[in-house]
Design a protein around this motif. Structure first.
Motif, PDB file in Angstrom:
ATOM      1  N   MET A 154      42.130  30.086  53.322  1.00 19.94           N
ATOM      2  CA  MET A 154      42.323  31.544  53.376  1.00 19.94           C
ATOM      3  C   MET A 154      41.254  32.228  52.519  1.00 19.94           C
ATOM      4  SD  MET A 154      44.256  33.958  54.671  1.00 19.94           S
ATOM      5  CE  MET A 154      45.629  33.097  55.474  1.00 19.94           C
ATOM      6  N   ARG A 155      40.622  33.259  53.060  1.00 20.00           N
ATOM      7  CA  ARG A 155      39.578  34.001  52.327  1.00 20.00           C
ATOM      8  C   ARG A 155      40.180  34.641  51.074  1.00 20.00           C
ATOM      9  NH1 ARG A 155      37.730  39.507  53.031  1.00 20.00           N
ATOM     10  NH2 ARG A 155      39.365  39.807  54.589  1.00 20.00           N
ATOM     11  N   LEU A 156      39.456  34.495  49.956  1.00 17.60           N
ATOM     12  CA  LEU A 156      39.932  35.088  48.699  1.00 17.60           C
ATOM     13  C   LEU A 156      39.123  36.349  48.399  1.00 17.60           C
ATOM     14  CD1 LEU A 156      41.752  34.750  46.093  1.00 17.60           C
ATOM     15  CD2 LEU A 156      39.660  33.878  45.029  1.00 17.60           C
ATOM     16  N   ILE A 157      39.806  37.440  48.203  1.00 14.70           N
ATOM     17  CA  ILE A 157      39.142  38.696  47.828  1.00 14.70           C
ATOM     18  C   ILE A 157      39.110  38.751  46.305  1.00 14.70           C
ATOM     19  CG2 ILE A 157      39.254  41.216  47.992  1.00 14.70           C
ATOM     20  CD1 ILE A 157      40.870  40.736  50.638  1.00 14.70           C
ATOM     21  N   SER A 158      37.897  38.904  45.773  1.00 20.42           N
ATOM     22  CA  SER A 158      37.709  38.712  44.336  1.00 20.42           C
ATOM     23  C   SER A 158      37.576  40.045  43.597  1.00 20.42           C
ATOM     24  CB  SER A 158      36.455  37.865  44.114  1.00 20.42           C
ATOM     25  OG  SER A 158      35.361  38.543  44.695  1.00 20.42           O
ATOM     26  N   HIS A 159      37.284  39.934  42.320  1.00 20.85           N
ATOM     27  CA  HIS A 159      36.952  41.100  41.495  1.00 20.85           C
ATOM     28  C   HIS A 159      35.443  41.348  41.603  1.00 20.85           C
ATOM     29  CE1 HIS A 159      40.871  40.026  39.979  1.00 20.85           C
ATOM     30  NE2 HIS A 159      40.413  38.899  39.467  1.00 20.85           N
ATOM     31  N   TRP A 160      34.992  42.414  40.968  1.00 23.24           N
ATOM     32  CA  TRP A 160      33.551  42.695  40.880  1.00 23.24           C
ATOM     33  C   TRP A 160      33.300  43.122  39.442  1.00 23.24           C
ATOM     34  CZ3 TRP A 160      29.495  42.582  44.472  1.00 23.24           C
ATOM     35  CH2 TRP A 160      28.311  43.207  44.081  1.00 23.24           C
TER      36      TRP A 160
ATOM     37  N   GLU B 265      43.726  36.583  51.016  1.00 22.19           N
ATOM     38  CA  GLU B 265      44.564  36.787  49.837  1.00 22.19           C
ATOM     39  C   GLU B 265      43.689  37.400  48.766  1.00 22.19           C
ATOM     40  OE1 GLU B 265      46.290  33.068  48.791  1.00 22.19           O
ATOM     41  OE2 GLU B 265      44.377  32.108  48.354  1.00 22.19           O
ATOM     42  N   VAL B 266      44.332  38.182  47.927  1.00 26.59           N
ATOM     43  CA  VAL B 266      43.576  38.867  46.885  1.00 26.59           C
ATOM     44  C   VAL B 266      44.015  38.324  45.532  1.00 26.59           C
ATOM     45  CG1 VAL B 266      45.230  40.814  46.846  1.00 26.59           C
ATOM     46  CG2 VAL B 266      42.922  41.124  45.950  1.00 26.59           C
ATOM     47  N   GLY B 267      43.035  38.071  44.666  1.00 26.26           N
ATOM     48  CA  GLY B 267      43.348  37.600  43.318  1.00 26.26           C
ATOM     49  C   GLY B 267      44.015  38.712  42.523  1.00 26.26           C
ATOM     50  N   LEU B 268      45.036  38.366  41.767  1.00 20.12           N
ATOM     51  CA  LEU B 268      45.715  39.362  40.929  1.00 20.12           C
ATOM     52  C   LEU B 268      45.318  39.108  39.478  1.00 20.12           C
ATOM     53  CD1 LEU B 268      49.276  39.260  42.567  1.00 20.12           C
ATOM     54  CD2 LEU B 268      47.441  40.910  42.987  1.00 20.12           C
ATOM     55  N   ALA B 269      44.597  40.057  38.909  1.00 20.04           N
ATOM     56  CA  ALA B 269      44.022  39.849  37.584  1.00 20.04           C
ATOM     57  C   ALA B 269      45.090  39.618  36.534  1.00 20.04           C
ATOM     58  CB  ALA B 269      43.177  41.058  37.192  1.00 20.04           C
ATOM     59  N   GLU B 270      44.777  38.762  35.600  1.00 16.57           N
ATOM     60  CA  GLU B 270      45.597  38.671  34.397  1.00 16.57           C
ATOM     61  C   GLU B 270      44.868  39.469  33.307  1.00 16.57           C
ATOM     62  OE1 GLU B 270      44.560  34.610  32.182  1.00 16.57           O
ATOM     63  OE2 GLU B 270      45.456  34.262  34.160  1.00 16.57           O
ATOM     64  N   PRO B 271      45.535  39.725  32.175  1.00 15.00           N
ATOM     65  CA  PRO B 271      44.898  40.569  31.155  1.00 15.00           C
ATOM     66  C   PRO B 271      43.481  40.119  30.778  1.00 15.00           C
ATOM     67  CG  PRO B 271      47.210  40.291  30.649  1.00 15.00           C
ATOM     68  CD  PRO B 271      46.944  39.437  31.847  1.00 15.00           C
ATOM     69  N   ALA B 272      43.241  38.815  30.748  1.00 16.07           N
ATOM     70  CA  ALA B 272      41.897  38.347  30.356  1.00 16.07           C
ATOM     71  C   ALA B 272      40.835  38.808  31.369  1.00 16.07           C
ATOM     72  CB  ALA B 272      41.893  36.827  30.245  1.00 16.07           C
ATOM     73  N   ASP B 273      41.212  38.905  32.648  1.00 15.78           N
ATOM     74  CA  ASP B 273      40.254  39.390  33.662  1.00 15.78           C
ATOM     75  C   ASP B 273      39.949  40.874  33.433  1.00 15.78           C
ATOM     76  OD1 ASP B 273      40.207  36.887  35.052  1.00 15.78           O
ATOM     77  OD2 ASP B 273      42.151  37.404  35.940  1.00 15.78           O
ATOM     78  N   VAL B 274      40.991  41.619  33.102  1.00 12.31           N
ATOM     79  CA  VAL B 274      40.784  43.045  32.811  1.00 12.31           C
ATOM     80  C   VAL B 274      39.868  43.186  31.588  1.00 12.31           C
ATOM     81  CG1 VAL B 274      41.930  45.187  32.099  1.00 12.31           C
ATOM     82  CG2 VAL B 274      42.996  43.702  33.815  1.00 12.31           C
ATOM     83  N   ASP B 275      40.123  42.350  30.570  1.00 13.75           N
ATOM     84  CA  ASP B 275      39.290  42.417  29.353  1.00 13.75           C
ATOM     85  C   ASP B 275      37.820  42.165  29.689  1.00 13.75           C
ATOM     86  OD1 ASP B 275      41.621  42.891  28.040  1.00 13.75           O
ATOM     87  OD2 ASP B 275      41.688  40.974  26.959  1.00 13.75           O
ATOM     88  N   GLU B 276      37.600  41.233  30.630  1.00  9.80           N
ATOM     89  CA  GLU B 276      36.210  40.921  30.999  1.00  9.80           C
ATOM     90  C   GLU B 276      35.547  42.137  31.675  1.00  9.80           C
ATOM     91  OE1 GLU B 276      36.006  37.238  33.236  1.00  9.80           O
ATOM     92  OE2 GLU B 276      33.927  37.705  33.796  1.00  9.80           O
TER      93      GLU B 276
END
Ligand code: NAD
Length: 496
Positions: free
Chosen positions: A1-7, A34-45
């Motif tokens: 399944m294609r993963l939709i990522s962050h930028w 499917e889309v990745g659901l950020a965890e706080p560490a992803d938001v921090d990045e």
């Protein structure tokens, strides 16, 4: 399944979280990604990337920032059809409607292209002897946008063009239901020459939003979505010391007076109630028919509904499916409730299936007459293709009904009487008003904002209010005196 990522920082990023959410083609009902659901560490990045990009972006001359805006504008225009198809594929709205969304978003980009003019301050010479005073508008730093599913391109574009043009860096958290468009937009920004880290996208849900709201480096948050979430975002963001604007849901009334052009009123009611399957915060969901207007208007609306072309977004002319199966079932539940509570079901959209698309999330246009303010279908925001007609004996009663409603996003009156129209614009307690115009969404050089439970925080969005929201004012009082010392004076500074 294609993963939709962050930028993040100019590149697609998978992120640390293993949580994902399905993305559907609402016309077929099939999962497409499917889309990745950020965890706080992803938001921090993402915030760290925006923090790192801010000093250089802020110092970039405004004319150079403006040129990037112009290039971005040209790229969005060149890719308008592709973007409209991307919106339609995940949201379900017709490609024609999605093209309208691109155009309305572009208006804000075009407004932001004028940023050198918009950032100009005031200057007063000689306010005291040898003293001048002037104002500056400076960016805030890192700002965040949290956006709803129903306009995956336009609503984010209400925010980032002005924020970025003003010298801020941006973190967007789009709806997890239709996340792809924001990534394509990020690529277009990069192609336009925007430095890495100025525009970032984190995909996600509540945990990502919560982290943005508490992150010490996020200075301001723009939110658009449902009223309960808007209310809580506003409270939490303010508690963390941020500047917050939170636009919420709606229940938009259209009053029709007996003297109105009823053909125009019927056309407008159908267009404004069923466009985008009613999934618009400015959709008309209640027609208030005054006096004799109702008996003539209701059959005219029903007649027009018979001709609507409902189907997959890339084929149908008028209306596509709803966003998810759950939402479709929720809308059906409201229609059941309306019948139980005694409203007159004139056109029933339940059980609609489209040949070849039996698993799609379709729901047919639905019309209720003789709805009363106590009924659930009047009180709740249904956010589907369900129009309620309420009968009012007098114009004053109709105005009173609108003013009593807790929401105040958009409203309209249909009449040929100028005095009646003027009374409406003067007395109605709603932020955006149409006179013989059913969906009064302001142009990009005005600002968008409802009243009451449709907005939390003092700022409307985009246009001049957007420039105010994404800048902070500084006032300077300066003296370049003749070299004459006037002595110490401990009194409070007075000028003149
Ligand atoms: P929503 O409130 O469910 O979601 C909006 C955003 O908030 C999404 O990004 C979502 O991921 C996030 N979110 C959802 N629940 C959350 C929670 N508990 N905590 C933190 N974040 C959360 O809205 P939606 O269903 O995507 O959009 C439809 C709603 O948006 C309707 O109510 C509509 O009227 C409203 N809307 C308002 C405007 C306006 O300008 N006033 C414009 C468009 C849509």
């Amino acid at each position: 399944m294609r993963l939709i990522s962050h930028w993040i920082a100019g590149s697609p990023t998978r992120g640390k979280s293993s949580r994902t959410s399905p993305v559907y083609d609402p016309a077929t009902g099939r999962q497409t990604a499917e889309v990745g659901l950020a965890e706080p560490a992803d938001v921090d990045e993402a915030v760290a990337a925006a923090v790192a990009a801010f000093p250089t972006w802020r110092e970039t001359p405004v004319t150079r920032r403006q040129r990037i805006l112009f290039r971005f504008r040209d790229l969005v225009t060149a890719h308008a059809d592709e973007l409209a198809r991307l919106v339609s594929a995940e949201h379900g709205k017709t490609v024609g409607d999605a093209a309208g969304e691109v155009t309305r978003g572009l208006e804000v980009v075009e407004f932001a292209c004028g940023i050198p003019h918009l950032l100009k301050g005031d200057y007063s010479e000689q306010v005291s002897t040898a003293i001048d005073t002037y104002t500056l508008r400076q960016p805030l730093g890192v700002v965040a946008g949290i956006t709803p599913f129903n306009f995956p391109l336009m609503v984010p574009m209400w925010m980032y063009p002005i924020a970025i043009a003003a010298g801020n860096t941006f973190v967007l958290k789009p709806s997890e239901k239709d996340p792809s468009t924001s990534l394509r937009v990020a690529e277009l920004w990069a192609e336009a020459g925007l430095p890495d880290g100025v525009f970032n996208v984190v995909q996600g849900d509540k945990p990502a939003v919560d982290r943005l709201l508490e992150h010490p480096d996020v200075r301001a948050v723009s939110f658009v979505g449902s009223t309960p979430v808007a209310r809580s975002i506003y409270a939490t963001g303010c508690a963390h010391g941020k500047r917050v604007q939170a636009l919420g849901g709606a229940k938009n009334h259209m009053i029709v007076l007996p003297d109105a052009d009823l053909e125009l009123a019927a056309d407008s009611a159908v267009s404004a109630a069923y466009g985008s399957a009613g999934e618009r915060c400015m959709a008309i969901s209640v027609v208030v028919a005054v006096g004799s207007a109702g008996d003539r208007l209701v059959p005219m609306i029903a007649e027009r509904m018979r001709n609507l072309d409902v189907g997959p977004g890339d084929r149908a002319k008028d209306m596509g499916p709803l966003i998810t199966r759950e939402h479709r079932d929720r809308v059906a539940g409201y229609v059941d409730r309306g019948v139980e509570e005694g409203a007159e079901l004139v056109v029933d959209g339940r059980g609609l299936t489209i040949d070849g698309f039996e698993e799609g999330f379709f729901f047919g246009p639905t019309l209720f007459d003789r709805v009363t303010p106590e009924m659930t279908i009047y009180r709740d925001e249904i956010f589907g293709p369900v129009l309620s007609v309420v009968r009012a004996d007098t114009y004053d009663e109709a105005i009173e009904l609108v003013n009593r409603n807790p929401w105040g996003n958009g409203t309209a009156v249909f009449t040929n009487d100028g005095g009646a129209a003027r009374k409406f614009q003067h007395e109605i307690e709603v932020g955006m008003v149409g006179i013989n115009v059913p969906i009064p969404v302001p142009l990009g050089f005005y600002s968008f904002g409802g009243w009451k439970d449709s907005i939390f925080g003092g700022h409307a969005i985009y246009g001049p209010a957007g420039v105010d929201f994404y800048t902070r004012p500084k006032v300077v009082i300066s003296r370049w005196p003749d070299p004459v010392h006037r002595g110490v004076d401990l009194g409070f500074p007075r000028h003149g």
